[in-house]
Design an enzyme around this catalytic site. Structure first.
Site, PDB file in Angstrom:
ATOM      1  N   ASN A 155       0.870  -1.172   0.000  1.00 30.57           N
ATOM      2  CA  ASN A 155       0.000   0.000   0.000  1.00 30.57           C
ATOM      3  C   ASN A 155       0.910   1.227   0.000  1.00 30.57           C
ATOM      4  O   ASN A 155       1.447   1.611   1.040  1.00 30.57           O
ATOM      5  CB  ASN A 155      -0.897  -0.045   1.255  1.00 30.57           C
ATOM      6  N   ARG A 174      -2.524  -2.171  -3.457  1.00 27.73           N
ATOM      7  CA  ARG A 174      -3.746  -1.415  -3.242  1.00 27.73           C
ATOM      8  C   ARG A 174      -3.678  -0.159  -4.113  1.00 27.73           C
ATOM      9  O   ARG A 174      -2.715   0.600  -4.046  1.00 27.73           O
ATOM     10  CB  ARG A 174      -3.832  -1.014  -1.773  1.00 27.73           C
ATOM     11  N   HIS A 194     -13.312   2.471   0.058  1.00 23.76           N
ATOM     12  CA  HIS A 194     -13.336   1.348   1.017  1.00 23.76           C
ATOM     13  C   HIS A 194     -13.880   0.078   0.348  1.00 23.76           C
ATOM     14  O   HIS A 194     -14.383  -0.813   1.020  1.00 23.76           O
ATOM     15  CB  HIS A 194     -14.235   1.642   2.250  1.00 23.76           C
ATOM     16  N   ARG A 246     -13.922  14.568   8.338  1.00 20.01           N
ATOM     17  CA  ARG A 246     -14.602  14.974   7.098  1.00 20.01           C
ATOM     18  C   ARG A 246     -16.058  15.302   7.392  1.00 20.01           C
ATOM     19  O   ARG A 246     -16.706  14.603   8.181  1.00 20.01           O
ATOM     20  CB  ARG A 246     -14.551  13.862   6.055  1.00 20.01           C
ATOM     21  N   GLU A 253      -8.908  -5.966   4.924  1.00 20.67           N
ATOM     22  CA  GLU A 253      -8.651  -5.552   3.542  1.00 20.67           C
ATOM     23  C   GLU A 253      -7.433  -6.268   2.970  1.00 20.67           C
ATOM     24  O   GLU A 253      -7.400  -6.616   1.788  1.00 20.67           O
ATOM     25  CB  GLU A 253      -8.451  -4.032   3.483  1.00 20.67           C
TER      26      GLU A 253
HETATM   27  P1  ADP Z   1      -9.226   4.320   9.420  1.00 21.88           P
HETATM   28  O1  ADP Z   1     -10.389   4.931   8.736  1.00 21.88           O
HETATM   29  O2  ADP Z   1      -8.103   5.280   9.676  1.00 21.88           O
HETATM   30  O3  ADP Z   1      -8.786   2.991   8.848  1.00 21.88           O
HETATM   31  P2  ADP Z   1     -10.103   2.724  11.669  1.00 21.88           P
HETATM   32  O4  ADP Z   1     -11.078   1.874  10.968  1.00 21.88           O
HETATM   33  O5  ADP Z   1      -8.853   2.093  12.175  1.00 21.88           O
HETATM   34  O6  ADP Z   1      -9.762   4.020  10.871  1.00 21.88           O
HETATM   35  O7  ADP Z   1     -10.876   3.401  12.893  1.00 21.88           O
HETATM   36  C1  ADP Z   1     -10.198   4.243  13.780  1.00 21.88           C
HETATM   37  C2  ADP Z   1     -11.215   4.854  14.712  1.00 21.88           C
HETATM   38  O8  ADP Z   1     -11.923   3.807  15.410  1.00 21.88           O
HETATM   39  C3  ADP Z   1     -10.603   5.684  15.817  1.00 21.88           C
HETATM   40  O9  ADP Z   1     -10.384   6.999  15.398  1.00 21.88           O
HETATM   41  C4  ADP Z   1     -11.674   5.612  16.881  1.00 21.88           C
HETATM   42  O10 ADP Z   1     -12.587   6.672  16.658  1.00 21.88           O
HETATM   43  C5  ADP Z   1     -12.387   4.320  16.637  1.00 21.88           C
HETATM   44  N1  ADP Z   1     -12.163   3.325  17.686  1.00 21.88           N
HETATM   45  C6  ADP Z   1     -11.155   2.433  17.788  1.00 21.88           C
HETATM   46  N2  ADP Z   1     -11.302   1.690  18.913  1.00 21.88           N
HETATM   47  C7  ADP Z   1     -12.419   2.114  19.528  1.00 21.88           C
HETATM   48  C8  ADP Z   1     -13.116   1.756  20.731  1.00 21.88           C
HETATM   49  N3  ADP Z   1     -12.678   0.780  21.516  1.00 21.88           N
HETATM   50  N4  ADP Z   1     -14.240   2.438  21.026  1.00 21.88           N
HETATM   51  C9  ADP Z   1     -14.696   3.420  20.229  1.00 21.88           C
HETATM   52  N5  ADP Z   1     -14.095   3.797  19.088  1.00 21.88           N
HETATM   53  C10 ADP Z   1     -12.974   3.165  18.741  1.00 21.88           C
END
Ligand code: ADP
Length: 396
Positions: free
Chosen positions: A7, A89, A178, A237, A380
């Site tokens: 990636n 990717r 996504h 966003r 992914e």
């Molecule tokens: P990205 O879009 O960067 O791939 P992710 O899918 O890894 O993001 O999601 C990251 C977000 O998930 C964090 O910013 C947080 O808001 C949320 N998150 C992660 N763990 C938890 C949790 N235990 N409880 C609530 N929200 C969480």
């Protein structure tokens, strides 16, 4: 089989070496500061290694990745010949790509053609592809597009109601992103529910969030658009807004359109609604629990907009059998899932609170729920590895 998953970003390159049959990752890492100085972060054999290695271009980053993978101490393979294929990717496949494909000169030219649609990512993805071709010329390379899963959308879902010339001349339409995650969850959910013909809404809720309406495994609609800015509010966003807001803000504050879009991409979403407390849902939950009303508003707005799209997609699909949650928020934040599902009783959605409090891949709906609700952790990289392995095997 060993698939190397790449990636490539503008100054970084993430990699994983994965067995597509078992999903086992034998090594993964990140090359960062490409074009500045260069640092390799490598994880394998339960050990983390950080090395400063000059990386003027992506070629040196790929070379450093291959070197560490075959390293006598920190490596996991004896020779790069053990890498059967590379899966890349690629962000934007435009209207050129409906599925993953083996990379050849024609594919590279088509990815180049999509640069106007993905001006930041596609050039970086191409650098990763070319660097791999240079150092491992006989290893098959596969491109997996973030947009491809959504290419089954009908025109009524993907066309914008603006003059046709922008679609015809400039390919301006809804693409969605996504896609690799939505594809993985759709495929995995079919296994979990034990059927292939069903109506599903998938909520990929992370820092970036998008949703998709899926009929019998094929995407019918999705919330992101020409760019990932559209749809539900996200970490930073805005999600959907009236396009005239851009004109208003630019005129009033002397901002350029680019500056305004930067604000909508990086300084908006739940971060902005929370009064800049955080874009992280854990912080928002803590803030709301301490009585911060703006944090509560951010959480309320998010759940409301996601629930609205579930309703919209249930209408688009003329029904809904399965609702799935994935990504950082979708997988981990039971309170947000409950807040979303609280709106959806009219569709027959009923959560089991005890199941909803548990982690991992599992059903969270009550026995008497008309709609099955599942948490399906996304993967992914596994999807990229599987697509790559499948294409390479079929080409033999
Ligand atoms: P990205 O879009 O960067 O791939 P992710 O899918 O890894 O993001 O999601 C990251 C977000 O998930 C964090 O910013 C947080 O808001 C949320 N998150 C992660 N763990 C938890 C949790 N235990 N409880 C609530 N929200 C969480």
């Amino acid at each position: 089989m060993n698939i190397l998953i790449i990636n490539a970003g503008s100054s970084s390159l993430k990699y994983q070496l994965m067995d597509p049959d078992t999903g086992v990752v034998s090594a993964k890492g990140l090359c960062e500061r490409i074009g500045i100085d260069g640092r390799l972060n490598h994880n394998a054999n339960g050990k983390k290694v950080v090395k400063d290695i000059p990386m003027p271009t992506h070629s040196e980053a790929i070379a450093a990745t291959l070197d560490i993978l075959v390293d006598a101490v920190d490596g996991v393979i004896k020779s790069t010949d053990e890498i059967d294929a590379v899966g890349h990717r690629v962000l934007h496949g435009g209207m050129e790509f409906f599925d993953s494909c083996i990379i050849d000169d024609e594919v590279i030219a088509a990815i180049e053609k999509c640069i106007p649609l993905g001006p930041l990512h596609n050039p970086a993805n191409l650098m990763g592809i070319r660097a791999c071709q240079a150092v491992m010329p006989t290893t098959p390379q596969v491109a997996v597009f973030d947009t491809a899963f959504h290419m089954t959308m009908p025109p009524k879902a993907y066309r914008y109601a603006i003059p046709t010339e922008y679609f015809k001349n400039d390919s301006i339409r809804r693409y969605g992103f996504h896609g690799t995650s939505h594809k993985y969850v759709a495929k995995r959910t079919a296994e979990l529910v034990g059927k292939t013909e069903f109506k599903m809404v998938n909520c990929h809720l992370g820092n970036g969030s998008s949703m998709s309406a899926v009929l019998n495994g094929k995407c019918q609609d999705t919330t992101m658009g020409l760019t990932p800015l559209a749809g539900v509010p996200m970490g930073t966003r805005s999600g959907d807004i009236d396009a005239a807001v851009v004109q208003f803000i630019c005129n009033k504050y002397g901002m350029s359109v680019d500056e305004c879009l930067n604000m909508l991409n990086k300084k908006s979403g739940v971060l902005a609604l929370s009064g800049n407390v955080s874009s992280d849902f854990r912080d928002l939950g803590n803030g709301a629990a301490e009585g911060n009303e703006e944090c509560q508003l951010a959480l309320d707005k998010f759940a409301y907009e996601v629930a609205k799209y579930v309703g919209a997609y249930a209408a688009a699909l003329k029904g809904i059998d399965v609702l799935t949650f994935t990504a950082g928020v979708g997988e981990n934040d039971g309170a947000t899932r409950a807040a979303i599902c609280d709106y959806l009783g009219f569709l027959g959605v009923k959560l089991d609170p005890e199941l909803n409090a548990q982690r991992g891949e599992h059903k969270i709906s009550a026995e008497d729920s008309k709609v099955q609700v599942w948490v399906v952790p996304t993967n992914e990289e596994l999807m990229i590895a599987q697509d790559t392995a499948e294409l390479v095997k079929a080409a033999k």
